[in-house]
Design a protein around this motif. Structure first.
Motif, short mmCIF file in Angstrom:
data_model
loop_
_atom_site.label_atom_id
_atom_site.label_comp_id
_atom_site.label_asym_id
_atom_site.label_seq_id
_atom_site.Cartn_x
_atom_site.Cartn_y
_atom_site.Cartn_z
N THR A 93 0.84 -1.19 0.00
CA THR A 93 0.00 0.00 0.00
C THR A 93 0.87 1.25 0.00
O THR A 93 0.66 2.18 -0.79
CB THR A 93 -0.91 0.00 1.24
N PHE A 94 1.90 1.26 0.90
CA PHE A 94 2.77 2.44 0.94
C PHE A 94 3.55 2.59 -0.36
O PHE A 94 3.76 3.71 -0.83
CB PHE A 94 3.71 2.35 2.14
N MET A 95 3.95 1.46 -0.94
CA MET A 95 4.69 1.55 -2.19
C MET A 95 3.82 2.16 -3.28
O MET A 95 4.27 2.99 -4.07
CB MET A 95 5.18 0.16 -2.62
N SER A 96 2.54 1.76 -3.31
CA SER A 96 1.70 2.33 -4.37
C SER A 96 1.43 3.80 -4.11
O SER A 96 1.26 4.57 -5.05
CB SER A 96 0.39 1.53 -4.52
N ILE A 97 1.39 4.21 -2.82
CA ILE A 97 1.26 5.65 -2.55
C ILE A 97 2.53 6.38 -3.00
O ILE A 97 2.47 7.44 -3.61
CB ILE A 97 0.98 5.90 -1.05
N GLY A 98 3.67 5.76 -2.72
CA GLY A 98 4.94 6.37 -3.12
C GLY A 98 5.05 6.49 -4.63
O GLY A 98 5.59 7.46 -5.15
N LEU A 99 4.48 5.53 -5.32
CA LEU A 99 4.55 5.51 -6.78
C LEU A 99 3.92 6.76 -7.39
O LEU A 99 4.34 7.22 -8.46
CB LEU A 99 3.80 4.27 -7.28
N VAL A 100 2.94 7.33 -6.66
CA VAL A 100 2.25 8.51 -7.17
C VAL A 100 3.23 9.66 -7.36
O VAL A 100 3.11 10.45 -8.30
CB VAL A 100 1.14 8.92 -6.17
N HIS A 101 4.23 9.73 -6.47
CA HIS A 101 5.13 10.87 -6.52
C HIS A 101 6.21 10.73 -7.59
O HIS A 101 6.92 11.67 -7.88
CB HIS A 101 5.77 11.09 -5.14
N ILE A 102 6.34 9.53 -8.13
CA ILE A 102 7.26 9.37 -9.26
C ILE A 102 6.45 9.60 -10.53
O ILE A 102 5.36 9.04 -10.68
CB ILE A 102 7.85 7.94 -9.28
N ASN A 103 6.97 10.45 -11.39
CA ASN A 103 6.20 10.76 -12.59
C ASN A 103 6.37 9.66 -13.63
O ASN A 103 7.41 9.52 -14.25
CB ASN A 103 6.65 12.11 -13.16
N LEU A 104 5.34 8.86 -13.78
CA LEU A 104 5.41 7.77 -14.75
C LEU A 104 4.50 8.02 -15.94
O LEU A 104 4.36 7.18 -16.82
CB LEU A 104 5.00 6.44 -14.10
N GLY B 27 1.48 8.00 -18.22
CA GLY B 27 0.34 7.10 -18.38
C GLY B 27 0.51 5.79 -17.66
O GLY B 27 -0.45 5.07 -17.44
N TYR B 28 1.77 5.47 -17.28
CA TYR B 28 2.01 4.16 -16.68
C TYR B 28 1.67 4.11 -15.19
O TYR B 28 1.71 3.06 -14.58
CB TYR B 28 3.46 3.74 -16.88
N SER B 29 1.35 5.30 -14.58
CA SER B 29 1.11 5.28 -13.14
C SER B 29 -0.15 4.47 -12.81
O SER B 29 -0.20 3.79 -11.80
CB SER B 29 1.00 6.70 -12.60
N VAL B 30 -1.16 4.51 -13.70
CA VAL B 30 -2.36 3.69 -13.47
C VAL B 30 -1.97 2.22 -13.49
O VAL B 30 -2.37 1.43 -12.63
CB VAL B 30 -3.42 3.91 -14.57
N LEU B 31 -1.13 1.90 -14.48
CA LEU B 31 -0.69 0.52 -14.62
C LEU B 31 0.03 0.06 -13.35
O LEU B 31 -0.25 -1.01 -12.82
CB LEU B 31 0.23 0.42 -15.83
N GLY B 32 0.93 0.92 -12.86
CA GLY B 32 1.67 0.59 -11.64
C GLY B 32 0.73 0.33 -10.48
O GLY B 32 0.82 -0.69 -9.79
N ALA B 33 -0.25 1.26 -10.30
CA ALA B 33 -1.19 1.10 -9.20
C ALA B 33 -1.98 -0.20 -9.34
O ALA B 33 -2.17 -0.93 -8.37
CB ALA B 33 -2.15 2.29 -9.16
N LEU B 34 -2.38 -0.51 -10.57
CA LEU B 34 -3.18 -1.72 -10.78
C LEU B 34 -2.35 -2.98 -10.55
O LEU B 34 -2.86 -3.97 -10.05
CB LEU B 34 -3.78 -1.72 -12.18
N ILE B 35 -1.05 -2.92 -10.91
CA ILE B 35 -0.21 -4.10 -10.67
C ILE B 35 -0.11 -4.37 -9.17
O ILE B 35 -0.28 -5.50 -8.71
CB ILE B 35 1.18 -3.90 -11.30
N PHE B 36 0.11 -3.29 -8.40
CA PHE B 36 0.15 -3.48 -6.94
C PHE B 36 -1.17 -4.04 -6.43
O PHE B 36 -1.19 -4.97 -5.61
CB PHE B 36 0.47 -2.16 -6.24
N SER B 37 -2.28 -3.48 -6.93
CA SER B 37 -3.59 -3.96 -6.46
C SER B 37 -3.78 -5.43 -6.81
O SER B 37 -4.34 -6.19 -6.02
CB SER B 37 -4.72 -3.15 -7.09
#
Lengths: 94, 206, 537
Positions: free
Chosen positions: A25-36, A38-48
């Motif tokens: 959960t914390f990693m996916s929150i941290g991921l928000v602050h890295i500018n990815l 269009g891939y940020s949705v993908l990252g969040a979904l992979i964690f989920s």
């Protein structure tokens, strides 16, 4: 059918799973602050997806259940994915 | 509904009640699945507006609620272990913790929604309709529907757990007949599972 | 095979005295047979209401212009007719009545897996039905959206739509719970020795149906909830003024409502697959092919919903895909027809009433199926979309298919259900009137649709007059046949000749128990040996 193979999961296993879930959960929150982009949705979904797999296998005991139950779960998820995919055939190409 | 056969039928079939519960969970997944399709299509059509609107949501409250649900999922999973080890006291304690955590989740949700209402954002509110873009209207519409439906499932789950708790106390749910508790647990994990997807999709858009 | 020898002192489920007396012994009963009958009585009542509405519409269309009603009344009639017939009768129809009654007996079980849940489903069904009726009786105006509740009109219309939407939602819930019950029953309660591939085909069809009920119904449930919320709060999801997309409503609605067609037709095919081998006294041809086609129809049928939306402005890619998938789903349906015909080939055919219904089913189902291909092809679809052709097509499938199978099933299992035999001469006369009336009623609509008569209008151009008169006349003939059938069945339940245990010489398990079956179905659970099977003639 007998209920002989009731597997008892030790407490600490559940605790480890919880730690993994919270970490992710914390990693996916941290991921928000890295500018990815269009891939940020993908990252969040992979964690989920990983998180939900953990919940399904350990918390929901799929690991210890009969295989046909696992097949059913995978089947239902695939059906949903197919629904989404076919709906996108409309919206993506419109 | 899973316990119904146990009284009329002389034999007790835990596999049947488990299968029944799973099938019910499948319908719940597809119920939320329909909403996720709607969400996904509208986010695809309005990416910028969804991002703008998503920043209005409070990540901290969302994260706290996520952790609360995850912990409660663990406690209810542990309660089945406790029941199987015939530790009735610990089972009851873990179930009470689960219900209390669920309650805390709902209180948080209440304040979160309250803040939104305070800012003039509710479904069909004049502020939303007059001052915001179409994508933002859709985002908040879906936000209220999806978190609202999820909260409804939390409430149903709590009732389910309370029924199981009562039965554990009476002893009709015990190490030999744990189905009701296990099914309450399965249902509760479903609620958790849905939140695992709701949280990043609403709170973590940037 | 080790079958339960009927013991005369066993009390039948109809005479069984439980904890409660009179009406309560029915509405509080968890016996799957009583619940099945309760569904049947409720459905028959609603069905007669639906038939009256249909007859009124046909009467309106006997002449151009206003005949007996104005446009608003006509809109209300086709809406209520659709909602009642689809959600309250054909979707639950065969599973709730014959599935409940026969499934446990056919697989050698004493009841379904969750009997109390089964009774609860009936109550949920009744609640939903009453809500739908409420939308007609109360509020300002009868719903006029059509049974599809298309957005955005469904939240713009001033009529009393909310109870109808909520009713449909509740009915969906009953359908889900019934499906859940059947899946668990089939998984857990087959009698010893009955492997999956020794299961009667009706049970297989219910299994496929139950999965669709389980996985498709929640999608329409949430969609209807969204429409209701749209009406109450204006959340915007389907309102183009607030950014929503009405076409998305159509997607979600048909994600359920197309598979719902297979919820209707699969158990119908299952019932036919029981009747044909019994009346040909021959092993069903291609058992495995029928099972595979049942599963294939259930599965592929889930992904063809877009063929209802070819003129909605959907993307070309989606249109091609849906068109191809629609053609694919025709294959397993055709396989079934081949199998039925091959079963009859060289069989010793007993052309009794259920068999007559079964072959007329195959006839009308084929016409319905072929006209479905016309609608599934993109080019011709655009030409006949939303015309009377569509009305004819789906009545051939839904009424011709499901309705004929329902009547076939009721004539087939009637002696088992009531322990008495209906008057066969009257049953044949009823069937003949019904069959001829049916064809006269709906065949002209194919022509009318090809000529361009749109559906859902109370009026039409003068050049369509002749065919419409024919169609209306057909509706009267069919209604007359229906009347004969129903009166015959009702009277025979009390006065008919006592039926033997196995009047048709069937081989499935329900024919090994007394007619009517005792409350527990089987004294001892039957056991299937190596050589036993549902169609071993």
């Amino acid at each position: 059918m007998e209920k002989e193979k009731h597997h008892i999961v030790p407490y600490r296993v559940y605790f480890y799973i919880l730690l993994a879930l919270i970490t992710m959960t914390f990693m996916s929150i941290g991921l928000v602050h890295i500018n990815l982009g269009g891939y940020s949705v993908l990252g969040a979904l992979i964690f989920s997806t990983i998180k939900s797999t953990l919940v399904l296998t350990w918390f929901m005991h799929l690991k210890f259940d009969e295989p046909f139950l696992r097949i059913m779960v995978v089947f239902v998820i695939l059906v949903f994915a197919a629904l989404l995919f076919i709906t996108y055939l409309d919206y993506f190409f419109r | 509904m899973e316990n119904v056969t146990q009284h009329s039928e002389p034999h007790y079939d835990p596999e049947a009640s488990k299968l029944g519960m799973w099938l019910f969970i499948f319908t719940e997944l597809l119920l939320f699945g329909g909403l996720f399709i709607v969400y996904s299509i509208y986010r695809f059509l309005n990416p910028v507006a969804f991002q703008l609107a998503g920043e209005e949501l409070n990540v901290v409250i969302g994260a706290i609620n996520t952790i609360i649900l995850l912990v409660s999922s663990m406690t209810i999973a542990m309660s089945t272990t406790a029941l199987q080890q015939k530790n009735k006291k610990l089972t009851l304690f873990l179930l009470i913790v689960t219900v209390v955590l669920a309650l805390v989740f709902l209180v948080n949700k209440y304040f979160e929604w309250g803040t939104k209402f305070h800012h003039g954002i509710w479904p069909g509110s004049p502020h939303l309709i007059n001052d915001m873009s179409k994508g933002e209207i859709l985002f908040f519409g879906l936000y209220f529907v999806m978190t609202g439906l999820h909260a409804l499932h939390i409430i149903i789950g709590m009732i389910f757990i309370l029924v199981a708790l009562k039965r554990v106390q009476k002893g009709t749910v015990n190490a030999d007949r744990p189905s009701l508790l296990e099914n309450a647990g399965l249902y509760w994990h479903l609620v958790d599972l849905i939140w695992i997807f709701l949280f990043p999709l609403f709170y973590l858009i940037h | 095979m080790q079958t339960a020898v009927p013991i005369l002192h066993e009390v039948s489920y109809l005479e069984y005295k439980g904890k409660y007396k009179g009406l309560f012994s029915w509405i509080l009963s968890t016996d799957h047979k009583r619940i099945g009958l309760m569904y049947m009585y409720a459905m028959m009542t609603f069905f007669l209401i639906g038939v009256m509405l249909g007859l009124a519409m046909k009467l309106e269309l006997i002449a151009p212009g206003r005949t007996i009603m104005g446009p608003q009344t006509y809109n209300a009639l086709f809406t209520v007719h659709g909602v009642i017939m689809i959600f309250m009768i054909v979707i639950p129809g065969l599973p709730a009545v014959f599935g409940n009654f026969m499934l446990p007996i056919m697989i050698g079980a004493k009841d379904v897996a969750f009997p109390k849940l089964n009774l609860l489903s009936w109550y949920i069904y009744m609640t939903g039905s009453i809500l739908v009726i409420c939308s007609v009786l109360f509020g300002n105006g009868i719903p006029d959206t059509g049974w599809t509740f298309y957005a955005p009109y469904s939240f713009k219309t001033g009529t009393n739509l909310l109870p109808a939407i909520f009713g449909a939602f509740v009915l969906g819930f009953a359908s889900i719970l019934t499906g859940l019950n059947f899946i668990v029953t089939i998984h857990r309660m087959r009698c010893p020795g009955m492997t999956w591939l020794k299961m009667p085909l009706f049970a297989w069809s219910l299994y496929g149906t139950a999965w669709i009920q389980l996985l498709a119904t929640p999608v329409v449930g949430i969609t209807l909830v969204l429409v209701a919320l749209e009406r109450i709060f204006g959340i915007g999801v389907f309102d183009p003024a607030l950014g929503g997309d009405p076409v998305l409503y159509q997607h979600l609605f048909w994600i359920y409502s197309h598979p719902a067609v297979y919820v209707m037709i699969l158990p119908a095919m299952g019932a036919i697959s029981e009747i044909i081998p019994t009346f040909s006294q021959k092993h069903i041809f291609g058992y495995k092919a029928i099972v595979a086609s049942t599963i294939a129809i259930a599965f592929v049928g889930y992904f063809v919903w877009g063929h209802h939306m070819f003129t909605s402005g959907m993307s070309g890619t989606a249109q091609y895909t849906f068109s191809i998938l629609t053609f694919i789903v025709a294959i397993p349906s055709a396989i079934k027809v081949f199998n039925w015909i091959s079963t009859m080939h060289k069989g010793s055919i007993n052309p009794d009433i259920p068999f007559l219904w079964a072959i007329s089913f195959i006839f009308v189902f084929m016409i319905g199926g072929f006209s479905g291909l016309v609608l599934g092809a993109l080019a011709t679809n655009v030409y006949v979309h939303d015309t009377a052709f569509v009305v004819a097509h789906f009545h051939f499938i839904v009424f011709g298919g499901v309705g004929f199978a329902f009547f076939g099933a009721i004539h087939y299992w009637y002696p088992k259900m009531f322990g008495r035999m209906y008057d066969k001469a009257w049953a044949k006369i009823g069937w003949a009137f019904f069959f001829v009336g049916f064809l006269t009623l709906y065949s002209p609509m194919f022509y009318l649709g090809m000529m361009g008569m749109p559906r859902r209008y109370y009026d039409y151009l003068p050049e369509f007059h002749a065919a419409n008169i024919l169609s209306t006349l057909g509706s009267w003939v069919m209604a007359f046949g229906l009347l004969i059938i129903i009166i015959n069945l009702f009277r025979s339940a009390k006065n008919g000749a006592i039926a033997p245990m196995n009047p048709w010489n069937g081989k499935t398990l329900e024919w090994t128990v007394p007619s009517p079956p005792p409350t527990e179905n089987f004294e001892d659970i039957p056991v299937y040996g190596e050589k036993d099977g549902p169609y071993e003639y």
